[in-house]
Design a protein around this motif. Structure first.
Motif, PDB file in Angstrom:
ATOM      1  N   MET A  79      49.487  -3.686  26.399  1.00 29.76           N
ATOM      2  CA  MET A  79      49.060  -4.946  25.763  1.00 29.76           C
ATOM      3  C   MET A  79      47.869  -5.562  26.498  1.00 29.76           C
ATOM      4  O   MET A  79      46.943  -6.108  25.884  1.00 29.76           O
ATOM      5  N   VAL A  82      44.840  -3.630  25.537  1.00 30.62           N
ATOM      6  CA  VAL A  82      44.475  -3.992  24.157  1.00 30.62           C
ATOM      7  C   VAL A  82      43.637  -5.271  24.158  1.00 30.62           C
ATOM      8  O   VAL A  82      42.602  -5.362  23.498  1.00 30.62           O
ATOM      9  N   GLU A  88      42.298  -1.687  18.618  1.00 32.84           N
ATOM     10  CA  GLU A  88      43.091  -1.819  17.389  1.00 32.84           C
ATOM     11  C   GLU A  88      44.557  -1.643  17.784  1.00 32.84           C
ATOM     12  O   GLU A  88      44.880  -0.753  18.575  1.00 32.84           O
ATOM     13  N   LEU A  89      45.434  -2.467  17.251  1.00 33.98           N
ATOM     14  CA  LEU A  89      46.855  -2.389  17.607  1.00 33.98           C
ATOM     15  C   LEU A  89      47.710  -2.347  16.346  1.00 33.98           C
ATOM     16  O   LEU A  89      47.780  -3.322  15.606  1.00 33.98           O
ATOM     17  N   GLN A  91      51.500  -0.639  14.407  1.00 34.69           N
ATOM     18  CA  GLN A  91      52.840  -0.128  14.695  1.00 34.69           C
ATOM     19  C   GLN A  91      53.368   0.675  13.508  1.00 34.69           C
ATOM     20  O   GLN A  91      52.992   0.452  12.355  1.00 34.69           O
ATOM     21  N   LEU A 183      54.090   2.325  18.812  1.00 37.45           N
ATOM     22  CA  LEU A 183      52.974   1.406  18.939  1.00 37.45           C
ATOM     23  C   LEU A 183      51.711   2.225  19.160  1.00 37.45           C
ATOM     24  O   LEU A 183      51.695   3.130  19.999  1.00 37.45           O
ATOM     25  N   ALA A 185      47.610   2.010  20.018  1.00 40.71           N
ATOM     26  CA  ALA A 185      46.490   1.185  20.484  1.00 40.71           C
ATOM     27  C   ALA A 185      45.272   2.089  20.617  1.00 40.71           C
ATOM     28  O   ALA A 185      45.279   3.022  21.414  1.00 40.71           O
ATOM     29  N   GLU A 210      49.114  -3.844  11.282  1.00 41.16           N
ATOM     30  CA  GLU A 210      48.826  -4.470  12.576  1.00 41.16           C
ATOM     31  C   GLU A 210      50.127  -4.954  13.215  1.00 41.16           C
ATOM     32  O   GLU A 210      50.971  -5.544  12.553  1.00 41.16           O
ATOM     33  N   ARG A 221      47.466 -12.598  18.417  1.00 44.45           N
ATOM     34  CA  ARG A 221      46.149 -12.278  18.979  1.00 44.45           C
ATOM     35  C   ARG A 221      45.072 -13.260  18.528  1.00 44.45           C
ATOM     36  O   ARG A 221      45.100 -13.745  17.412  1.00 44.45           O
TER      37      ARG A 221
END
Length: 245
Positions: A79, A82, A88-89, A91, A183, A185, A210, A221
Motif C-alpha cells: 500500500m 502504491v 494502479e490498485l 482487486q 490484490l 498493484a 479498483e 485514495r
C-alpha cells in the motif's frame, strides 16, 4: 445451495462410486453466510458445502496441511508503494478457490444432504478436487495457484510466499494473495489487464475493479496528493455493536 452444487459439477469435484471395503466416508454439511460490504449492507447470501475434515486420519486421507498466507505487514508495504509511486490498485476474488486444488490422496465423502443422486443413493463421492473443510484443501489451492502464476513469469517473494512480482521492461506488477482475495498493484494498465486475463483464463474469477475494501480494511485514495488511507471502520462498528456501545 444450487449455485454451490453447480460449482461442484463445473469443477468436476467428485464421481459417484461404491464404497470399497475397509474405507469409511467422511461426512459433509452446509454452511450459510451473509456477505456484507464496507457499510454493513447485505451484498449476497452464500451457501457452502463443507467436508467434515475433523474425521480425516493423518497418513490415510491427508499428509501435508501447511499453506502460507500473505502477512498484514506485506499488505501495508505494498500500500505504501502504491501511494508513493501512484500505482494502479485493483482487486479480484477467486470464486470457490479451494475447488481448484488437485487431490493426490484417496478421499471418500457422503453425498450432500438434500442433493442425493436419484438411483445412486447408496453410493459415495470419491473426491477428485479439494473441497472446503478438508485438512489439505488450503494447501492444494495454494500449490495450484503458485504453479500457474510462476508459469506465467511471476516471481515469488522469498520472505512472504504469497507476494509475487512480475517485471516487463520498465513496467512491473505486484500480486498479493490472501487465501482467495487477490490484490494487484501495477505501474502499467496494460500489464494489469494482461494479468487479469491470465487469472480469469485459469480460474473462475470475479473482477472487483479498483480496490476499496480488502480483508475487512477500507482503502481510500487521493491520487492528486499521493495519499492512501486504510480504515477498519466496519470492524470497529461491528465490535461496538456486539457490546452495545
Amino acid at each position: 445451495m444450487r449455485d454451490e452444487m453447480q460449482s461442484m459439477s463445473n469443477n468436476n469435484v467428485w464421481e459417484f462410486v461404491n464404497l470399497p471395503k475397509g474405507y469409511k466416508p467422511i461426512g459433509c454439511k452446509w454452511v450459510f453466510k451473509t456477505k456484507r460490504d464496507n457499510k454493513g449492507n447485505v451484498e449476497r447470501y452464500k451457501a457452502r458445502l463443507v467436508a467434515k475434515g475433523y474425521t480425516q486420519q493423518e497418513g490415510i486421507d491427508f499428509i501435508e496441511t501447511f499453506s502460507p498466507v500473505s502477512t498484514k505487514d506485506s499488505f501495508r508495504l505494498v500500500m505504501a508503494l502504491v501511494a508513493h509511486f501512484d500505482l494502479e490498485l485493483h482487486q479480484m476474488d477467486v470464486k470457490t478457490a479451494f475447488l481448484n486444488g488437485d487431490l493426490s490422496e484417496e478421499v471418500y465423502m457422503s453425498q450432500p444432504e438434500g442433493f442425493k443422486e436419484n438411483g445412486k443413493e447408496n453410493m459415495v463421492c470419491i473426491l477428485k478436487r479439494s473441497i472446503y473443510g478438508l485438512k489439505q484443501a488450503s494447501r492444494q489451492w495454494y500449490l495450484k495457484f503458485d504453479k500457474i502464476v510462476t508459469f506465467f513469469g511471476f516471481i515469488e517473494n522469498k520472505f512472504d510466499q504469497c507476494v509475487y512480482m512480475k517485471v516487463n521492461g520498465s513496467k512491473y506488477i505486484f500480486m498479493v494473495l490472501y487465501i482467495d482475495d487477490i490484490l494487484l498493484a501495477s505501474s502499467d494498465v496494460n500489464l494489469l489487464n494482461d494479468t487479469k486475463r491470465i487469472l480469469s483464463a485459469n480460474f473462475n474469477m470475479k473482477d472487483l475493479g479498483e480496490a476499496s475494501f480488502v480483508l475487512g480494511i477500507e482503502i481510500y485514495r487521493d491520487r492528486s496528493r499521493n495519499l492512501l488511507g486504510l480504515s477498519q471502520r466496519a470492524y470497529i462498528n461491528r465490535v461496538l455493536k456486539r457490546f452495545n456501545m
